[in-house]
Design an enzyme around this catalytic site. Structure first.
Site, short mmCIF file in Angstrom:
data_model
loop_
_atom_site.label_atom_id
_atom_site.label_comp_id
_atom_site.label_asym_id
_atom_site.label_seq_id
_atom_site.Cartn_x
_atom_site.Cartn_y
_atom_site.Cartn_z
CB SER A 37 -0.93 0.01 1.22
OG SER A 37 -0.17 -0.09 2.41
CG ASP A 343 -4.46 5.25 7.12
OD1 ASP A 343 -3.25 5.24 7.43
OD2 ASP A 343 -4.92 4.56 6.18
CG HIS A 346 -1.58 3.71 4.55
ND1 HIS A 346 -2.78 3.20 4.98
CD2 HIS A 346 -0.91 2.69 3.98
CE1 HIS A 346 -2.85 1.92 4.65
NE2 HIS A 346 -1.73 1.58 4.05
#
Ligand SMILES: *[C@@H]1O[C@H](CO)[C@@H](O)[C@H](O)[C@H]1NC(C)=O
Ligand SMILES: *[C@@H]1O[C@H](CO)[C@@H](O)[C@H](O)[C@H]1NC(C)=O
Ligand SMILES: *[C@@H]1O[C@H](CO)[C@@H](O)[C@H](O)[C@H]1NC(C)=O
Ligand SMILES: *[C@@H]1O[C@H](CO)[C@@H](O)[C@H](O)[C@H]1NC(C)=O
Length: 387
Positions: A37, A343, A346
């Site tokens: 990610s 978050d 990230h």
């Protein structure tokens, strides 16, 4: 001075010239990216459930399959190279691969692990699968490019010649470490690192076999500094946290992984003579950002912009849930440009921008070259023609 520079000087002497002749700047024509990610520009979102608002709100103004409020480091790298943002390989809608493709998927690991997307959010597209997808991508696009009769038929395909001129960026490993922490505990997880690194190296060799030459390899970040990790810490025993509040044990494993990765990159340099391998120390850039948060214009280092987390409860960004006895929607903070963590897991766009500024100029990489200079290196070593 890295071995690559040395090689150039020797070549210059062999042809009777003290230095390589000056040549006009060259441009990297494409990026092929692999990872999790940290660099997924829409892959896992296309394959499974896309994240909803407020993801993407700062830059794209809507969710675009990125784990941030805006651009990722790979987006800033694309900007720096003058290339468009990468389409995800798994995205079947309006994808354009003229300047590369992105095989990264959120939750991806280097090794295949015994968990799934539905249990713990592990991506089924581990690094070996991403490389298999690249192989298929290269073969099929090359075939189609050759078959095409005019420009319009190849307007979203990469030029076959560009595969060797492209930069291959890789940012993966964090989820392998998270997996071994979960399944073996932090202390025992050291034992898994050699196998993880071996499988990483196998993927690099496969890409090299397919014509990849310039590799830009990010090491893993300080996972013990992720705010979701520190949110779970209550009354830490002495020595559990380091001087800035990060979990020592997890960062020690990340450092161990990085040392072994760095040693492997050195080995690969001697095994793959025409490869240009840059090892990029993301860990130190991210750690510096977190340590210096206030001086660099950010708020408290562990502030999370979006999401509620404490010792017992988690309501992840963009979700509804119960936190501290009340129903909440985890929306965004007022000013995401002032937080490092979007978050809890990230980084925010603002953090990604700062990190990119550190890692692309050769400040924390080996050899200490700017990403722009890789193109010339590749042309010289592989005798490539100009774009
Ligand atoms: C997954 O399970 C298989 C079979 O038990 C085992 O051989 C393998 O090592 C496991 N993989 C990981 C990454 O734990
Ligand atoms: C595509 O065309 C080029 C040039 O005509 C040729 O060298 C190459 O082998 C072809 N590749 C494929 C996969 O057909
Ligand atoms: C894909 O992107 C390239 C370069 O950015 C552009 O020239 C081309 O027209 C695009 N193709 C399509 C089908 O949109
Ligand atoms: C949790 O809720 C209680 C009661 O509403 C409140 O007093 C307390 O400050 C809340 N704690 C946090 C961390 O928000």
């Amino acid at each position: 001075m890295g071995p690559i520079i040395l090689l150039l000087l020797v070549a210059g002497v062999a042809t009777g010239q003290p230095f390589p002749p000056p040549s006009p700047a060259c441009d990297i024509p494409a990026i092929y990216n692999f990872g999790d990610s940290n660099s997924d520009t829409g892959g896992i979102a296309a394959a499974f459930y896309p994240p909803g608002p407020p993801f993407g709100e700062t830059f794209f103004k809507r969710p675009v399959g990125r784990g941030s409020d805006g651009r990722l480091i790979i987006d800033f790298i694309a900007e720096k190279l003058g290339l468009p943002y990468l389409s995800a390989y798994l995205d079947s809608i309006k994808a354009n691969y003229t300047h590369g493709a992105n095989f990264a998927t959120g939750g991806a690991t280097i090794r295949r692990v015994n968990e799934s997307w539905f249990y713990k959010g592990v991506s089924p597209f581990s690094l070996d699968i991403q490389v298999a997808q690249f192989n298929q991508f290269k073969d099929r696009t090359t075939f189609l490019y050759n078959q095409s009769k005019d420009e319009s038929q190849r307007s979203n395909l990469p030029k076959p010649d560009d595969f060797m001129k492209a930069i291959y960026t890789i940012d993966i490993g964090q989820n392998d470490l998270a997996y071994v922490f979960r399944t073996m505990g932090v202390e025992a997880s050291r034992a898994a690192i050699p196998d993880i690194i071996d499988q990483f190296a196998a993927s690099i060799r496969q890409l090299y076999g397919k014509g990849a030459r310039a590799f830009w390899i990010h090491n893993t970040g300080p996972i013990g500094c992720l705010p979701v990790v520190s949110a779970k810490v209550v009354k830490p025993p002495p020595g559990y946290l380091d001087e800035i509040g990060c979990v020592n044990g997890q960062n020690a494993i990340a450092n161990e992984f990085n040392e072994k990765l760095r040693a492997e990159v050195v080995r690969l340099r001697s095994n793959l003579p025409k490869a240009i391998l840059t090892y990029v120390d993301m860990y130190s850039a991210k750690y510096q950002l977190i340590s210096d948060a206030k001086n660099l214009g950010f708020k408290e280092r562990f502030t999370i912009c979006c999401g509620y987390h404490d010792q017992n409860e988690d309501v992840y960004c963009g979700n509804n849930g119960k936190f501290n006895g009340t129903e909440v929607f985890a929306g965004a903070c007022n000013d995401p440009t002032k937080v490092i963590s979007w978050d809890g897991v990230h980084y925010s766009e603002a953090a990604n921008k700062w990190i990119t500024s550190q890692v692309t100029y050769g400040l924390v990489s080996d050899p200490p070259l700017s990403i722009i200079e890789i193109c010339q290196e590749n042309m010289d070593i592989n005798k490539l023609s100009r774009v």
